[in-house]
Motif scaffolding. Structure first.
Motif, short mmCIF file in Angstrom:
data_model
loop_
_atom_site.label_atom_id
_atom_site.label_comp_id
_atom_site.label_asym_id
_atom_site.label_seq_id
_atom_site.Cartn_x
_atom_site.Cartn_y
_atom_site.Cartn_z
N LEU A 107 0.85 -1.19 0.00
CA LEU A 107 0.00 0.00 0.00
C LEU A 107 0.89 1.23 0.00
CD1 LEU A 107 -2.63 -1.02 2.71
CD2 LEU A 107 -3.09 -0.72 0.27
N CYS A 108 0.54 2.22 -0.81
CA CYS A 108 1.34 3.43 -0.84
C CYS A 108 0.49 4.62 -1.25
CB CYS A 108 2.53 3.27 -1.79
SG CYS A 108 2.09 2.69 -3.43
N ALA A 109 0.93 5.81 -0.85
CA ALA A 109 0.24 7.05 -1.17
C ALA A 109 1.26 8.17 -1.19
CB ALA A 109 -0.86 7.34 -0.14
N SER A 110 0.86 9.30 -1.75
CA SER A 110 1.78 10.43 -1.82
C SER A 110 1.86 11.14 -0.47
CB SER A 110 1.32 11.42 -2.89
OG SER A 110 0.13 12.07 -2.47
N PRO A 111 2.98 11.78 -0.17
CA PRO A 111 3.07 12.55 1.07
C PRO A 111 1.99 13.63 1.18
CG PRO A 111 5.24 12.26 0.10
CD PRO A 111 4.26 11.75 -0.92
N SER A 112 1.62 14.23 0.04
CA SER A 112 0.59 15.28 0.09
C SER A 112 -0.77 14.71 0.47
CB SER A 112 0.50 15.99 -1.27
OG SER A 112 0.13 15.07 -2.29
N TYR A 113 -1.10 13.52 -0.05
CA TYR A 113 -2.38 12.90 0.30
C TYR A 113 -2.41 12.56 1.79
CZ TYR A 113 -6.13 9.49 0.74
OH TYR A 113 -7.26 8.82 1.16
N LEU A 114 -1.34 11.99 2.31
CA LEU A 114 -1.29 11.59 3.71
C LEU A 114 -1.31 12.81 4.63
CD1 LEU A 114 1.30 8.68 3.46
CD2 LEU A 114 -1.19 8.48 3.70
N ALA A 115 -0.69 13.89 4.19
CA ALA A 115 -0.70 15.11 5.00
C ALA A 115 -2.11 15.68 5.09
CB ALA A 115 0.25 16.13 4.41
N GLY A 130 -1.70 12.25 -5.72
CA GLY A 130 -2.45 12.52 -4.50
C GLY A 130 -3.92 12.18 -4.56
N LEU A 131 -4.32 11.27 -5.48
CA LEU A 131 -5.73 10.92 -5.62
C LEU A 131 -6.19 9.85 -4.64
CD1 LEU A 131 -6.17 10.91 -9.51
CD2 LEU A 131 -6.83 12.67 -7.87
N GLY A 132 -5.26 9.19 -3.96
CA GLY A 132 -5.67 8.18 -3.00
C GLY A 132 -4.56 7.19 -2.71
N ILE A 133 -4.95 6.06 -2.09
CA ILE A 133 -4.02 5.00 -1.71
C ILE A 133 -4.10 3.89 -2.76
CG2 ILE A 133 -3.42 3.29 0.04
CD1 ILE A 133 -4.69 5.10 2.12
N ALA A 134 -2.96 3.43 -3.22
CA ALA A 134 -2.90 2.36 -4.22
C ALA A 134 -2.24 1.13 -3.61
CB ALA A 134 -2.15 2.82 -5.46
N PHE A 135 -2.57 -0.04 -4.18
CA PHE A 135 -2.01 -1.31 -3.75
C PHE A 135 -1.31 -1.91 -4.96
CE2 PHE A 135 -2.86 -5.91 -2.39
CZ PHE A 135 -1.83 -5.90 -1.47
N LEU A 136 0.01 -1.80 -5.01
CA LEU A 136 0.74 -2.09 -6.23
C LEU A 136 1.97 -2.96 -5.97
CD1 LEU A 136 0.62 1.51 -7.76
CD2 LEU A 136 -0.64 -0.50 -8.58
#
Length: 355
Positions: free
Chosen positions: A225-233, A294-300
């Protein structure tokens, strides 16, 4: 004078399972009523058929009827299936009728306009495919590995995986086998391997129940699971699996498949993550780009996001969770001989990608 009798026969040197030849005709001398039909021996001499030779003749005839039935089923037509076997419509129809009489069941539903398999016919056809696959495997074990790969290899690969992982292996493959040419299709669409004429398909997280195909896992990658720092902030970091329900999840979805996120819970059972899915994409690379944006969390899979994680464009989410590995499968048709060019490419994938 008694007229000559025409019997159907096959050239002895042909393997009817591997490549059904055209049925030719030969004329033998008439025999007296009630006597055995003589066989033609070496040099044209006539000798009486032995019980053993009769058994082999019957077996060949039975196998031929099965091959005719399978050709008819493949073509969906007695005429076209018969032509594929070098037979007239009448001869093909009689072969199927002999098979049905021998089995004691109807294998085909026939009308003036349509032809379809009965339940018994489908079961028998599927078993026939397994037998042909076993014969192909036996031949490949003797001849295929010893043969020199040559000709055109047609394969379809997922877009990002193909460019990032498979394409770099082509140089090694082509250097080893100079008589090979490669035609590669890059697409995340799950194509019909048989209908589209591919020798091999590489698929991510997809196996197959299609009896026409063989599936072999050639590699496994860790998924994350991963996301951009901006999304998580902006949205906050999830602390456990239940927190995902409050986040936007970026899901791979196509006409043929939809991605599910499975994790092992505290009790050791596999559970699906529940989250909002406002964006669904049919490209792994597009999912990665959406996560970076920054659109969301992805599982890749790791191969797709390793560089972005190293560069700080993405951050891991819930890294403590135990997740299922992503399987990379090689899928190829069962009904054809597994040519050396296909086998050698699969061997290369296993050697280079397996960990």
């Amino acid at each position: 004078m008694t007229s000559p009798r025409t019997v159907k026969t096959r050239p002895a040197e042909k393997n009817i399972l591997a490549s059904p030849p055209r049925i030719s005709e030969c004329v033998v001398e008439p025999t007296a009523p009630g006597s055995s039909i003589p066989d033609q021996g070496p040099g044209g001499s006539i000798h009486r058929a032995t019980p053993e030779s009769r058994k082999h003749t019957i077996l060949r005839a039975n196998l031929n009827d099965i091959l005719v039935f399978m050709a008819v089923a493949d073509a969906g037509s007695i005429v076209v299936g018969g032509q594929a076997m070098g037979l007239t419509r009448s001869a093909a129809g009689k072969a199927v009728k002999r098979l049905e009489d021998r089995l004691g069941v109807r294998v085909l539903n026939r009308t003036t306009r349509t032809l379809s398999l009965t339940d018994e016919g489908r079961a028998f056809y599927d078993r026939g495919l397994q037998i042909l696959a076993a014969v192909d495997e036996a031949e490949a074990s003797v001849a295929g590995r010893a043969g020199t790969p040559r000709g055109l290899l047609r394969l379809t690969v997922p877009d990002a995986f193909g460019r990032l992982v498979v394409l770099p292996l082509l140089k090694q493959y082509l250097a080893a086998w100079p008589q090979i040419q490669v035609e590669m299709s890059f697409s995340d669409r799950v194509s019909d391997v048989v209908e589209d004429g591919f020798d091999l398909a590489i698929r991510i997280g997809v196996t197959t129940s299609d009896t026409r195909l063989v599936s072999r896992v050639v590699a496994r990658y860790r998924a994350m699971l991963c996301a951009s720092p901006s999304y998580l902030a902006e949205r906050g970091e999830p602390l456990n699996l239940n927190d995902l329900s409050d986040h936007d999840c970026l899901i791979f979805s196509s006409r043929a498949q939809k991605q599910s996120w499975r994790f092992r819970d505290k009790e050791g059972s596999w559970v699906k993550a529940q989250g909002r899915s406002r964006v669904r994409l049919d490209s792994g690379e597009a999912l990665r780009d959406a996560a970076v944006a920054g659109l969301g969390i992805a599982f890749l899979p790791e191969f797709l996001v390793a560089d972005d994680l190293a560069a700080g464009r993405l951050r891991l989410v819930l890294p403590q969770l135990e997740v299922e590995d992503v399987k990379i499968s090689a899928i190829y048709p069962t009904k054809r001989f597994l040519e050396p060019r296909v086998r050698r490419f699969i061997d290369l994938l296993v050697e280079e990608l397996a960990t």
